[in-house]
Design a protein around this motif. Structure first.
Motif, PDB file in Angstrom:
ATOM      1  N   PHE A  11      81.201 -33.340 -62.098  1.00 31.74           N
ATOM      2  CA  PHE A  11      80.237 -32.769 -61.148  1.00 31.74           C
ATOM      3  C   PHE A  11      78.832 -33.306 -61.429  1.00 31.74           C
ATOM      4  O   PHE A  11      78.091 -33.634 -60.506  1.00 31.74           O
ATOM      5  CB  PHE A  11      80.230 -31.244 -61.201  1.00 31.74           C
ATOM      6  CG  PHE A  11      81.454 -30.605 -60.618  1.00 31.74           C
ATOM      7  CD1 PHE A  11      81.969 -31.022 -59.400  1.00 31.74           C
ATOM      8  CD2 PHE A  11      82.086 -29.577 -61.280  1.00 31.74           C
ATOM      9  CE1 PHE A  11      83.094 -30.422 -58.851  1.00 31.74           C
ATOM     10  CE2 PHE A  11      83.216 -28.967 -60.740  1.00 31.74           C
ATOM     11  CZ  PHE A  11      83.725 -29.401 -59.522  1.00 31.74           C
ATOM     12  N   ALA A  12      78.467 -33.378 -62.687  1.00 34.78           N
ATOM     13  CA  ALA A  12      77.136 -33.875 -63.047  1.00 34.78           C
ATOM     14  C   ALA A  12      76.977 -35.336 -62.648  1.00 34.78           C
ATOM     15  O   ALA A  12      75.923 -35.739 -62.145  1.00 34.78           O
ATOM     16  CB  ALA A  12      76.904 -33.705 -64.544  1.00 34.78           C
ATOM     17  N   ASP A  13      78.006 -36.139 -62.864  1.00 35.19           N
ATOM     18  CA  ASP A  13      77.948 -37.554 -62.502  1.00 35.19           C
ATOM     19  C   ASP A  13      77.808 -37.747 -60.999  1.00 35.19           C
ATOM     20  O   ASP A  13      77.172 -38.699 -60.548  1.00 35.19           O
ATOM     21  CB  ASP A  13      79.189 -38.287 -63.001  1.00 35.19           C
ATOM     22  CG  ASP A  13      79.239 -38.395 -64.527  1.00 35.19           C
ATOM     23  OD1 ASP A  13      78.190 -38.222 -65.171  1.00 35.19           O
ATOM     24  OD2 ASP A  13      80.352 -38.637 -65.055  1.00 35.19           O
ATOM     25  N   ALA A  14      78.384 -36.845 -60.219  1.00 34.51           N
ATOM     26  CA  ALA A  14      78.347 -36.968 -58.764  1.00 34.51           C
ATOM     27  C   ALA A  14      77.089 -36.361 -58.140  1.00 34.51           C
ATOM     28  O   ALA A  14      76.832 -36.568 -56.952  1.00 34.51           O
ATOM     29  CB  ALA A  14      79.584 -36.299 -58.158  1.00 34.51           C
ATOM     30  N   ALA A  15      76.314 -35.644 -58.923  1.00 42.67           N
ATOM     31  CA  ALA A  15      75.139 -34.957 -58.388  1.00 42.67           C
ATOM     32  C   ALA A  15      74.003 -35.932 -58.115  1.00 42.67           C
ATOM     33  O   ALA A  15      73.825 -36.920 -58.822  1.00 42.67           O
ATOM     34  CB  ALA A  15      74.672 -33.894 -59.379  1.00 42.67           C
ATOM     35  N   SER A  16      73.238 -35.597 -57.098  1.00 41.71           N
ATOM     36  CA  SER A  16      72.048 -36.393 -56.782  1.00 41.71           C
ATOM     37  C   SER A  16      70.930 -36.034 -57.773  1.00 41.71           C
ATOM     38  O   SER A  16      70.993 -34.998 -58.440  1.00 41.71           O
ATOM     39  CB  SER A  16      71.594 -36.097 -55.359  1.00 41.71           C
ATOM     40  OG  SER A  16      71.060 -34.790 -55.286  1.00 41.71           O
ATOM     41  N   PRO A  17      69.902 -36.855 -57.855  1.00 40.84           N
ATOM     42  CA  PRO A  17      68.771 -36.506 -58.731  1.00 40.84           C
ATOM     43  C   PRO A  17      68.152 -35.149 -58.389  1.00 40.84           C
ATOM     44  O   PRO A  17      67.789 -34.392 -59.286  1.00 40.84           O
ATOM     45  CB  PRO A  17      67.777 -37.647 -58.512  1.00 40.84           C
ATOM     46  CG  PRO A  17      68.636 -38.818 -58.142  1.00 40.84           C
ATOM     47  CD  PRO A  17      69.756 -38.213 -57.315  1.00 40.84           C
ATOM     48  N   ALA A  18      68.059 -34.834 -57.103  1.00 45.22           N
ATOM     49  CA  ALA A  18      67.509 -33.532 -56.697  1.00 45.22           C
ATOM     50  C   ALA A  18      68.402 -32.392 -57.172  1.00 45.22           C
ATOM     51  O   ALA A  18      67.907 -31.344 -57.626  1.00 45.22           O
ATOM     52  CB  ALA A  18      67.336 -33.475 -55.187  1.00 45.22           C
ATOM     53  N   GLU A  19      69.711 -32.582 -57.073  1.00 46.36           N
ATOM     54  CA  GLU A  19      70.645 -31.541 -57.538  1.00 46.36           C
ATOM     55  C   GLU A  19      70.562 -31.383 -59.053  1.00 46.36           C
ATOM     56  O   GLU A  19      70.630 -30.260 -59.567  1.00 46.36           O
ATOM     57  CB  GLU A  19      72.074 -31.896 -57.128  1.00 46.36           C
ATOM     58  CG  GLU A  19      72.312 -31.784 -55.640  1.00 46.36           C
ATOM     59  CD  GLU A  19      73.645 -32.349 -55.206  1.00 46.36           C
ATOM     60  OE1 GLU A  19      74.257 -31.755 -54.298  1.00 46.36           O
ATOM     61  OE2 GLU A  19      74.089 -33.394 -55.751  1.00 46.36           O
ATOM     62  N   ARG A  20      70.388 -32.474 -59.761  1.00 45.79           N
ATOM     63  CA  ARG A  20      70.245 -32.390 -61.226  1.00 45.79           C
ATOM     64  C   ARG A  20      68.967 -31.668 -61.611  1.00 45.79           C
ATOM     65  O   ARG A  20      68.961 -30.836 -62.524  1.00 45.79           O
ATOM     66  CB  ARG A  20      70.276 -33.782 -61.845  1.00 45.79           C
ATOM     67  CG  ARG A  20      71.635 -34.411 -61.792  1.00 45.79           C
ATOM     68  CD  ARG A  20      71.627 -35.765 -62.452  1.00 45.79           C
ATOM     69  NE  ARG A  20      72.898 -36.438 -62.211  1.00 45.79           N
ATOM     70  CZ  ARG A  20      73.075 -37.727 -62.283  1.00 45.79           C
ATOM     71  NH1 ARG A  20      72.078 -38.522 -62.611  1.00 45.79           N
ATOM     72  NH2 ARG A  20      74.254 -38.245 -62.050  1.00 45.79           N
ATOM     73  N   ASP A  21      67.874 -31.984 -60.898  1.00 51.65           N
ATOM     74  CA  ASP A  21      66.610 -31.296 -61.171  1.00 51.65           C
ATOM     75  C   ASP A  21      66.748 -29.798 -60.937  1.00 51.65           C
ATOM     76  O   ASP A  21      66.257 -28.990 -61.725  1.00 51.65           O
ATOM     77  CB  ASP A  21      65.495 -31.855 -60.294  1.00 51.65           C
ATOM     78  CG  ASP A  21      65.060 -33.260 -60.690  1.00 51.65           C
ATOM     79  OD1 ASP A  21      65.407 -33.706 -61.807  1.00 51.65           O
ATOM     80  OD2 ASP A  21      64.389 -33.908 -59.870  1.00 51.65           O
TER      81      ASP A  21
END
Length: 49
Positions: A11-21
């Protein structure tokens, strides 16, 4: 447990930078609430009801 960590990593690998932030912001907020909860228990604070 390993299966859950692998799934979380996918899930983390597939997340966008905005989603990670956003995930970081939510984690920090939850850690702050957790700390506050245990600090209130440690200092024996009471709720004024």
């Amino acid at each position: 447990m390993r299966h859950l960590l692998e799934r979380l990593q996918r899930f983390a690998d597939a997340a966008s930078p905005a989603e990670r932030d956003r995930a970081v912001m939510v984690f920090v907020a939850s850690a702050r609430y957790e700390w506050t909860f245990w600090d209130q228990a440690w200092t024996q604070q009471t709720w004024p009801v």
